[in-house]
Scaffold this motif. Structure first.
Motif, mmCIF file in Angstrom:
data_model
loop_
_atom_site.group_PDB
_atom_site.id
_atom_site.type_symbol
_atom_site.label_atom_id
_atom_site.label_comp_id
_atom_site.label_asym_id
_atom_site.label_seq_id
_atom_site.Cartn_x
_atom_site.Cartn_y
_atom_site.Cartn_z
ATOM 1 N N ASP A 244 59.239 -23.525 36.471
ATOM 2 C CA ASP A 244 60.188 -24.630 36.440
ATOM 3 C C ASP A 244 61.412 -24.299 37.294
ATOM 4 O O ASP A 244 62.204 -23.430 36.952
ATOM 5 N N ILE B 116 64.113 -26.114 38.130
ATOM 6 C CA ILE B 116 65.444 -26.478 37.638
ATOM 7 C C ILE B 116 65.886 -25.529 36.528
ATOM 8 O O ILE B 116 67.018 -25.039 36.524
ATOM 9 N N ALA B 117 64.958 -25.229 35.621
ATOM 10 C CA ALA B 117 65.298 -24.288 34.555
ATOM 11 C C ALA B 117 65.681 -22.947 35.152
ATOM 12 O O ALA B 117 66.604 -22.282 34.687
ATOM 13 N N CYS B 118 64.984 -22.601 36.219
ATOM 14 C CA CYS B 118 65.245 -21.354 36.894
ATOM 15 C C CYS B 118 66.677 -21.301 37.402
ATOM 16 O O CYS B 118 67.394 -20.322 37.213
ATOM 17 N N GLN B 119 67.099 -22.393 38.023
ATOM 18 C CA GLN B 119 68.473 -22.447 38.522
ATOM 19 C C GLN B 119 69.457 -22.429 37.363
ATOM 20 O O GLN B 119 70.516 -21.827 37.445
ATOM 21 N N ALA B 120 69.089 -23.101 36.275
ATOM 22 C CA ALA B 120 69.980 -23.141 35.124
ATOM 23 C C ALA B 120 70.112 -21.761 34.487
ATOM 24 O O ALA B 120 71.000 -21.537 33.679
ATOM 25 N N MET B 121 69.203 -20.834 34.826
ATOM 26 C CA MET B 121 69.302 -19.467 34.302
ATOM 27 C C MET B 121 70.030 -18.551 35.275
ATOM 28 O O MET B 121 70.016 -17.339 35.126
#
Ligand SMILES: Nc1ncnc2c1ncn2[C@@H]1O[C@H](COP(=O)(O)OP(=O)(O)OP(=O)(O)O)[C@@H](O)[C@H]1O
Ligand SMILES: [Mg+2]
Lengths: 423, 235
Positions: A288, A290-295
């Motif tokens: 994912d 987007i989730a990756c960026q959010a992490m």
């Protein structure tokens, strides 16, 4: 007759009926090529009707077996909890350190002894299989771990091969000094390709990388002054062995050990990478974005390292390829090559190191040893690929993850018990 | 703590945020409510840098962050829990949490935080080795929030944490959000459709309509406001 067997009989009758239909259909389909035989000398047509009968008779049992396998497969996936014997065997082997150590030692001994047991020709074949193991493991970083579908992987292979070939041709550089340079150049090309495709995923990425692979090949084919065009570069030196003269077969053995060492090195690096920070970032990116960026994972850096590292390995193998064949031309770097490497990764089992190794051995050795069947070789090859994909869609060796989940479930129970005990 | 001034964000030609300005005071829960497509998620995406704004300023603790990349913004202590959970389906619960601590290197602290989270959501502790994709919706939401907490954020951006959850679970999630705010002094910016619940736990609230902020007040006042009652509380 008891009532229970009635549905069974009904089922069997319908299965036989369907298989009959299938064999009729096959007879119809193969009619033009199997039955009609034109005799150009006498200008007549021979009707080989007997062949039609043979096809019908052969297809009927095959269809029955096929349907039975498919039925078993469906039932198998229905009761997922039950383990197949392969899985249980795998568990046993992995669980028992003694067995796995013994198998590993045996394997190592066999691999080391290989060039001394088998002929030079067999060793040559093994060298190319091992080269594809490396290519598969390299592409596995990009496709299996980072989830970036790269269809132009062969471009980096070409960069490695041409680096060594040209450096050797113009400057007389030896294999050992060209190896890091070739790999380094491939890395740079990996980053060069990485930048424009950073925003792309899936199909779009596949198309652009495919184009990139073709561009490199076309440049090599048409830029005569640089790469000598389609006629290629000949007389590339074999790897030197401390300045000692080697015979041709000795060279083969030496090259075998070079490749073997590099494969071992690759396995070491890739297994390390998997569990490293960057490896986890790749896996997260695949799952994912987007989730990756959010992490807080740097998407750009993560993607570029995947491309760069994958390319580096292709560069290594490219140098070896040039050293092995001593002659290269652009015809060795067509899209077919990328497709085979990708098949190795997908058939072997994406993301699994053992899977990729088995995939490479199967895909490279099978066609070689099927040479006995000469003209049916590609047919058998294609059929086995279809079969593998139908019955083992996750690849020959399923990723470690599945095994992990199974073991961990037991762990949870233990954990739960322990928690309960301490409470 | 966070000051947003005249923010404009576009998706290609679509003008999603039209001069949005607001303030998030430190230590509070601030909620942003609004209809579907109002631009709430876009506001969060702009703050976290995943969809960078075209014009305007975002100042976090005195640092302008509107031109930084998402990972730099994350490193400053702003963490977004995106809409629809977006946990990693092929990673276990524990591995998902580890991804949340991706930038951290203090093993001890990470272990402590994992303990804290398993205390907060005992359900996750039971399922620590289960794959994220096989969790129920509610469990996934717990995991998404927990994963966000793993980096010890200063500002937590939550996008519709109650989406698709049964009332009991919504209660639990909101109680936990309050708890996180109280115990760790984490500033929380909460985007919600469930205006009633959100305004009950929040200190302040903003109302957004088609890319503009139309109302701002204390949560208590907004709960009483006729306009909010009509449009968002269904009273
Ligand atoms: N990736 C995108 N590409 C193009 N337009 C987008 C994209 N994401 C959002 N939009 C548009 O931007 C506007 C604001 O969307 P946003 O997701 O911020 O709404 P929202 O307030 O979060 O709504 P909801 O409550 O339904 O989640 C909408 O008109 C939407 O169609
Ligand atoms: Mg939204």
């Amino acid at each position: 007759m008891n009532t229970q067997s009635i549905p069974f009989i009904r089922r069997a009758v319908s299965e036989i009926g369907r298989s009959l239909l299938v064999s009729c259909w096959f007879m119809f389909l193969t009619f033009p090529i199997m039955v009609i035989k034109v005799n150009p000398l006498e200008r007549t047509i021979d009707w080989q009707w007997m062949r039609l009968v043979w096809i019908g008779l052969a297809v009927f049992p095959l269809s029955l077996v096929w349907r039975w396998l498919m039925m078993r497969k469906e039932q198998g996936s229905a009761k997922d909890g039950e383990d197949s014997w392969q899985k249980r065997l795998g568990e046993r082997i992995r669980a028992d350190r003694k067995i796995s150590a013994a198998i590993l030692a045996l394997l190592a001994a066999f691999v080391v002894a290989f060039p001394f047991i088998f002929s030079s020709y067999q060793t040559q074949i093994m060298i190319s299989a091992l080269m594809y193991v490396m290519l598969g493991l390299g592409l596995n970083i990009v496709v299996g771990l980072a989830g970036l579908l790269d269809l132009g992987y062969v471009a980096f292979y070409a960069v490695g091969a041409y680096s060594y070939a040209l450096l050797n041709h113009h400057f007389g550089l030896g294999f050992w000094s060209a190896l890091p340079i070739g790999a380094g150049l491939a890395t740079i090309f990996g980053i060069l390709l990485g930048f424009p495709v950073l925003r792309l995923r899936g199909d779009y990425l596949a198309i652009v990388t495919l184009g990139f692979g073709e561009i490199i090949r076309l440049v090599l084919e048409n830029w005569n002054a640089f790469s000598q065009g389609p006629s290629g570069i000949a007389g590339i030196s074999r790897p030197g062995f401390f300045g000692i003269e080697l015979s041709l077969s000795q060279h083969t053995v030496f090259l075998y050990f070079i490749v073997l060492a590099l494969v071992a090195f690759t396995i070491l690096v890739v297994s390390r990478l998997r569990n490293s920070r960057i490896g986890r970032a790749w896996i997260a990116l695949r799952e994912d974005e987007i989730a990756c960026q959010a992490m807080g994972i740097d998407k750009t850096k993560t993607k570029l390292t995947a491309f760069a590292l994958g390319a580096t390995w292709a560069g290594f193998v490219g140098c070896i390829f040039a050293a092995k064949t001593t002659f290269i031309n652009p015809a060795s770097f067509t899209f077919m090559e990328s497709a085979i490497i990708l098949s190795i990764v997908v058939l072997g089992g994406m993301g699994s190191i053992i899977g990729v190794i088995v995939g490479a051995l199967v895909l490279i050795l099978l066609p070689e040893y099927l040479r006995a069947f000469s003209e049916y070789r590609m047919l058998v090859f294609g059929a086995s690929m279809v079969l593998i994909m139908v019955f083992r869609p996750q690849g020959i060796i399923t990723g470690v993850r599945r095994h992990y989940r199974f073991r961990q479930k037991e762990g949870t129970e233990e954990q739960g018990e322990r928690d309960a005990a301490s409470a | 703590m966070l000051k947003v001034k005249n923010l404009h964000t576009y998706y290609g030609g679509i003008h999603a945020l039209k001069s949005v300005s607001f303030d998030l005071p430190e230590g509070e829960i601030i909620t942003l409510i609004g209809a579907n497509g109002a631009g709430k998620s876009t506001t969060l995406m702009s703050i976290s840098g995943i969809v960078p704004p075209r014009y305007g300023e975002i100042i976090f603790l005195g640092t302008p962050i509107h031109q930084l990349s998402p990972d730099r913004i994350f490193a400053l202590g702003i963490v977004q829990v995106p809409e629809g959970r977006r946990i990693f389906p092929q990673l276990t619960v524990r591995e998902n949490l580890d991804m949340g601590a991706y930038l951290r290197t203090d093993r001890k602290g990470i272990a402590q935080d994992i303990d804290y989270i398993f205390n907060l959501f005992p359900r996750l502790a039971e399922r620590r080795h289960q794959l994220g994709g096989t969790l129920s919706g509610g469990e996934q939401q717990m995991l998404a929030i927990s994963r966000g907490l793993m980096s010890r954020p200063k500002l937590l951006l939550l996008d519709e944490p109650s989406l698709g959850l049964a009332p009991v679970l919504v209660q639990l999630i909101f109680a936990t959000i309050e708890k996180i705010n109280r115990e760790n002094k984490t500033t929380i910016f909460l985007v919600e459709q469930n205006a009633n619940m959100a305004l009950r736990i929040a200190h302040r609230g903003y109302v957004m309509e088609s890319g503009v902020i139309t109302l701002e007040d204390t949560a208590a006042n907004l709960l009483k406001s006729e306009k909010v009652k009509q449009a968002y509380l269904g009273l």
